[in-house]
Write an enzyme that holds these catalytic residues in place. Structure first.
Site, PDB file in Angstrom:
ATOM      1  N   ARG A  33       0.845  -1.211   0.000  1.00  0.00           N
ATOM      2  CA  ARG A  33       0.000   0.000   0.000  1.00  0.00           C
ATOM      3  C   ARG A  33       0.875   1.254   0.000  1.00  0.00           C
ATOM      4  O   ARG A  33       0.558   2.239  -0.656  1.00  0.00           O
ATOM      5  CB  ARG A  33      -0.911   0.017   1.222  1.00  0.00           C
ATOM      6  CG  ARG A  33      -1.703  -1.242   1.444  1.00  0.00           C
ATOM      7  CD  ARG A  33      -3.176  -1.098   1.149  1.00  0.00           C
ATOM      8  NE  ARG A  33      -3.890  -2.299   1.542  1.00  0.00           N
ATOM      9  CZ  ARG A  33      -4.007  -3.405   0.788  1.00  0.00           C
ATOM     10  NH1 ARG A  33      -3.489  -3.455  -0.416  1.00  0.00           N
ATOM     11  NH2 ARG A  33      -4.674  -4.454   1.240  1.00  0.00           N
ATOM     12  N   GLU A 177     -12.979 -14.871   9.659  1.00  0.00           N
ATOM     13  CA  GLU A 177     -13.041 -14.153   8.373  1.00  0.00           C
ATOM     14  C   GLU A 177     -12.835 -15.111   7.204  1.00  0.00           C
ATOM     15  O   GLU A 177     -11.707 -15.394   6.815  1.00  0.00           O
ATOM     16  CB  GLU A 177     -11.967 -13.042   8.344  1.00  0.00           C
ATOM     17  CG  GLU A 177     -11.972 -12.244   7.051  1.00  0.00           C
ATOM     18  CD  GLU A 177     -10.912 -11.139   7.022  1.00  0.00           C
ATOM     19  OE1 GLU A 177     -10.072 -11.076   7.935  1.00  0.00           O
ATOM     20  OE2 GLU A 177     -10.924 -10.340   6.071  1.00  0.00           O
ATOM     21  N   LYS A 219     -16.739 -12.111   9.957  1.00  0.00           N
ATOM     22  CA  LYS A 219     -16.269 -11.031   9.066  1.00  0.00           C
ATOM     23  C   LYS A 219     -16.313 -11.552   7.630  1.00  0.00           C
ATOM     24  O   LYS A 219     -15.353 -12.148   7.143  1.00  0.00           O
ATOM     25  CB  LYS A 219     -14.849 -10.605   9.457  1.00  0.00           C
ATOM     26  CG  LYS A 219     -14.239  -9.550   8.548  1.00  0.00           C
ATOM     27  CD  LYS A 219     -13.042  -8.865   9.172  1.00  0.00           C
ATOM     28  CE  LYS A 219     -12.353  -7.945   8.170  1.00  0.00           C
ATOM     29  NZ  LYS A 219     -11.364  -7.077   8.777  1.00  0.00           N
ATOM     30  N   SER A 261     -14.005  -5.022   3.317  1.00  0.00           N
ATOM     31  CA  SER A 261     -14.376  -4.275   2.107  1.00  0.00           C
ATOM     32  C   SER A 261     -13.848  -4.953   0.841  1.00  0.00           C
ATOM     33  O   SER A 261     -14.419  -4.765  -0.233  1.00  0.00           O
ATOM     34  CB  SER A 261     -13.923  -2.813   2.187  1.00  0.00           C
ATOM     35  OG  SER A 261     -12.552  -2.700   2.447  1.00  0.00           O
ATOM     36  N   GLY A 262     -12.740  -5.679   0.932  1.00  0.00           N
ATOM     37  CA  GLY A 262     -12.316  -6.571  -0.137  1.00  0.00           C
ATOM     38  C   GLY A 262     -11.819  -5.930  -1.425  1.00  0.00           C
ATOM     39  O   GLY A 262     -11.704  -6.608  -2.427  1.00  0.00           O
ATOM     40  N   GLY A 263     -11.558  -4.630  -1.408  1.00  0.00           N
ATOM     41  CA  GLY A 263     -11.093  -3.975  -2.624  1.00  0.00           C
ATOM     42  C   GLY A 263     -12.153  -3.086  -3.256  1.00  0.00           C
ATOM     43  O   GLY A 263     -11.922  -2.466  -4.298  1.00  0.00           O
ATOM     44  N   ARG A 294      -9.016  -1.178   3.854  1.00  0.00           N
ATOM     45  CA  ARG A 294      -8.834  -0.200   2.769  1.00  0.00           C
ATOM     46  C   ARG A 294      -9.963   0.816   2.695  1.00  0.00           C
ATOM     47  O   ARG A 294      -9.726   2.003   2.448  1.00  0.00           O
ATOM     48  CB  ARG A 294      -8.721  -0.939   1.425  1.00  0.00           C
ATOM     49  CG  ARG A 294      -7.381  -1.551   1.207  1.00  0.00           C
ATOM     50  CD  ARG A 294      -7.412  -2.604   0.135  1.00  0.00           C
ATOM     51  NE  ARG A 294      -8.100  -3.823   0.576  1.00  0.00           N
ATOM     52  CZ  ARG A 294      -8.222  -4.924  -0.144  1.00  0.00           C
ATOM     53  NH1 ARG A 294      -7.728  -4.953  -1.366  1.00  0.00           N
ATOM     54  NH2 ARG A 294      -8.824  -5.984   0.325  1.00  0.00           N
TER      55      ARG A 294
HETATM   56  C1  5MM Z   1      -9.538  -8.772   3.565  1.00  0.00           C
HETATM   57  O1  5MM Z   1      -8.654  -8.067   4.356  1.00  0.00           O
HETATM   58  C2  5MM Z   1      -9.146  -7.627   5.612  1.00  0.00           C
HETATM   59  C3  5MM Z   1     -10.117  -6.499   5.468  1.00  0.00           C
HETATM   60  O2  5MM Z   1      -9.508  -5.496   4.723  1.00  0.00           O
HETATM   61  P1  5MM Z   1     -10.276  -4.793   3.516  1.00  0.00           P
HETATM   62  O3  5MM Z   1     -11.435  -4.078   4.152  1.00  0.00           O
HETATM   63  O4  5MM Z   1      -9.255  -3.858   2.940  1.00  0.00           O
HETATM   64  O5  5MM Z   1     -10.686  -5.875   2.568  1.00  0.00           O
HETATM   65  C4  5MM Z   1      -7.950  -7.164   6.426  1.00  0.00           C
HETATM   66  O6  5MM Z   1      -8.225  -7.172   7.805  1.00  0.00           O
HETATM   67  C5  5MM Z   1      -6.765  -7.983   6.107  1.00  0.00           C
HETATM   68  O7  5MM Z   1      -6.925  -9.241   6.683  1.00  0.00           O
HETATM   69  C6  5MM Z   1      -5.568  -7.251   6.632  1.00  0.00           C
HETATM   70  O8  5MM Z   1      -5.406  -6.072   5.922  1.00  0.00           O
HETATM   71  C7  5MM Z   1      -4.313  -8.085   6.614  1.00  0.00           C
HETATM   72  O9  5MM Z   1      -4.083  -8.628   5.363  1.00  0.00           O
HETATM   73  P2  5MM Z   1      -2.694  -9.422   5.119  1.00  0.00           P
HETATM   74  O10 5MM Z   1      -2.864  -9.942   3.718  1.00  0.00           O
HETATM   75  O11 5MM Z   1      -1.620  -8.422   5.230  1.00  0.00           O
HETATM   76  O12 5MM Z   1      -2.593 -10.490   6.142  1.00  0.00           O
END
Ligand code: 5MM
Length: 343
Positions: A33, A177, A219, A261-263, A294
């Protein structure tokens, strides 16, 4: 079991119209990021960025819990206050991501398994002593014409259930999650079918592992068409498909659901959550909120750019974004509020 504490944590996390902030990006994800935003990828920049977040004025009015990463939970502000203490000062419950990322799942090309069960009992005890009261473990499910496989779903949901049981034993509320990724050209129906299948297996495994659902937070992903599907789905359609999927798979004993939010863009994630509340007001057995990374952080990160002089503005944007998600949780969000920083 620390049942009273688990119950208190659940109550605190779902208080009012608040939601969760996922600030648990691992080092590679955080660096990715930063690279995209032109920010140097060093431990000090990662610390400074997390300091910007936990010290944002009024963050605690909108956020009930923040998920930290192992590097972050040990870090402090430049004045020496541990981030975990800074969060508590803001009235935010500190949480911790305890999975150790994903690796290729043997025997299942193109699929992943989440690691981190070895030594988890001891790590949870340490995190509890440091003050963490909830945790997160993410499983990743890919969609393709032939995926996901039964083997991948079962292995990942079993691991999630083992993690959840260990958390509850340690007095830590588990966030489970199971993320069905948005990558691919699949349509909304395919996402619905895979998400509901994954969640049925998840709850079956949670039951098999004696996990008490009243101390579990789900989640999930929202139900969306794949990122490269040319046909977008309307906000209402996403809201309807997502809640229908949850109503058919998530037992009422679960206290709350907090979306990733997933992108999606920050605006889209907020609009979808809002539409779910507008459409299903009074008809949901669980709290329905957000646990975005994000979709809360990205606008602030882009303003900050790693520069001290941008910290105050970035904090304002961050807190405003969280307040819009609160409005969505009440079903009162309106895109015009995007421009009113005092909303
Ligand atoms: C899917 O990722 C989780 C939620 O983030 P978004 O709302 O951006 O989709 C997030 O908690 C994620 O698990 C963390 O950012 C950690 O990800 P990594 O890939 O670094 O373990």
């Amino acid at each position: 079991m620390k049942t009273k504490e688990l119950t208190n944590t659940i109550k605190a996390l779902f208080a009012g119209d608040k939601g969760l902030l996922a600030m648990d990006e691992s080092i590679p994800t955080c660096n990715k990021r930063f690279e995209e935003a032109g920010i140097p990828q060093t431990i000090e920049y990662r610390r400074a960025y997390r300091e910007l977040i936990v010290t944002a004025p009024n963050l605690g009015k909108h956020i009930s819990g923040a998920i930290l990463f192992d590097e972050t939970i040990h870090q402090s502000t430049k004045d020496g206050i541990l981030f975990i203490d800074m969060l508590k000062k803001q009235g935010i419950v500190p949480g911790i991501k305890v999975d150790e990322g994903t690796t290729d799942l043997a025997g299942f090309p193109g699929e992943k398994i989440t690691m981190g069960l070895d030594g988890l009992k001891e790590r949870l005890a340490n995190y509890y002593n440091m003050g963490a009261r909830f945790a997160k473990w993410r499983a990743v499910i890919n969609i393709s014409p032939v995926l996901p496989s039964r083997g991948c779903i079962e292995a990942n949901m079993h691991a999630l259930a083992r993690y959840a049981a260990l958390c509850q034993e340690a007095g830590i509320v588990p966030i489970v999650e199971p993320e069905v990724l948005m990558d691919g050209p699949h349509d909304l129906k395919k996402c619905f079918d895979v998400t509901i299948r994954v969640q049925h297996v998840l709850f079956d495994q949670l039951f098999a592992q004696n996990v008490n659902l009243k101390w579990v937070i789900l989640k999930p992903n929202m139900v969306l068409p794949g990122l490269s599907n040319p046909k977008p789905a309307s906000v209402d359609k996403v809201a309807e498909a997502t809640v229908t999927c949850l109503l058919q798979s998530v037992p009422a004993a679960v206290p709350g659901v907090a979306f990733l939010s997933g992108g999606q863009s920050a605006e889209a994630a907020t609009a979808h959550l809002n539409a779910m509340h507008v459409k299903f007001k009074g008809k949901l057995p669980w709290a329905l909120t957000f646990s975005f990374a994000r979709a809360i952080q990205q606008p602030a990160l882009e303003i900050w750019k790693g520069k001290d002089e941008n910290v105050a503005e970035a904090q304002k944007i961050l807190v405003h974004r969280a307040s819009l998600d609160n409005a969505a949780r009440r079903g009162e969000y309106n895109p015009e509020m995007e421009h009113d920083l005092n909303a």
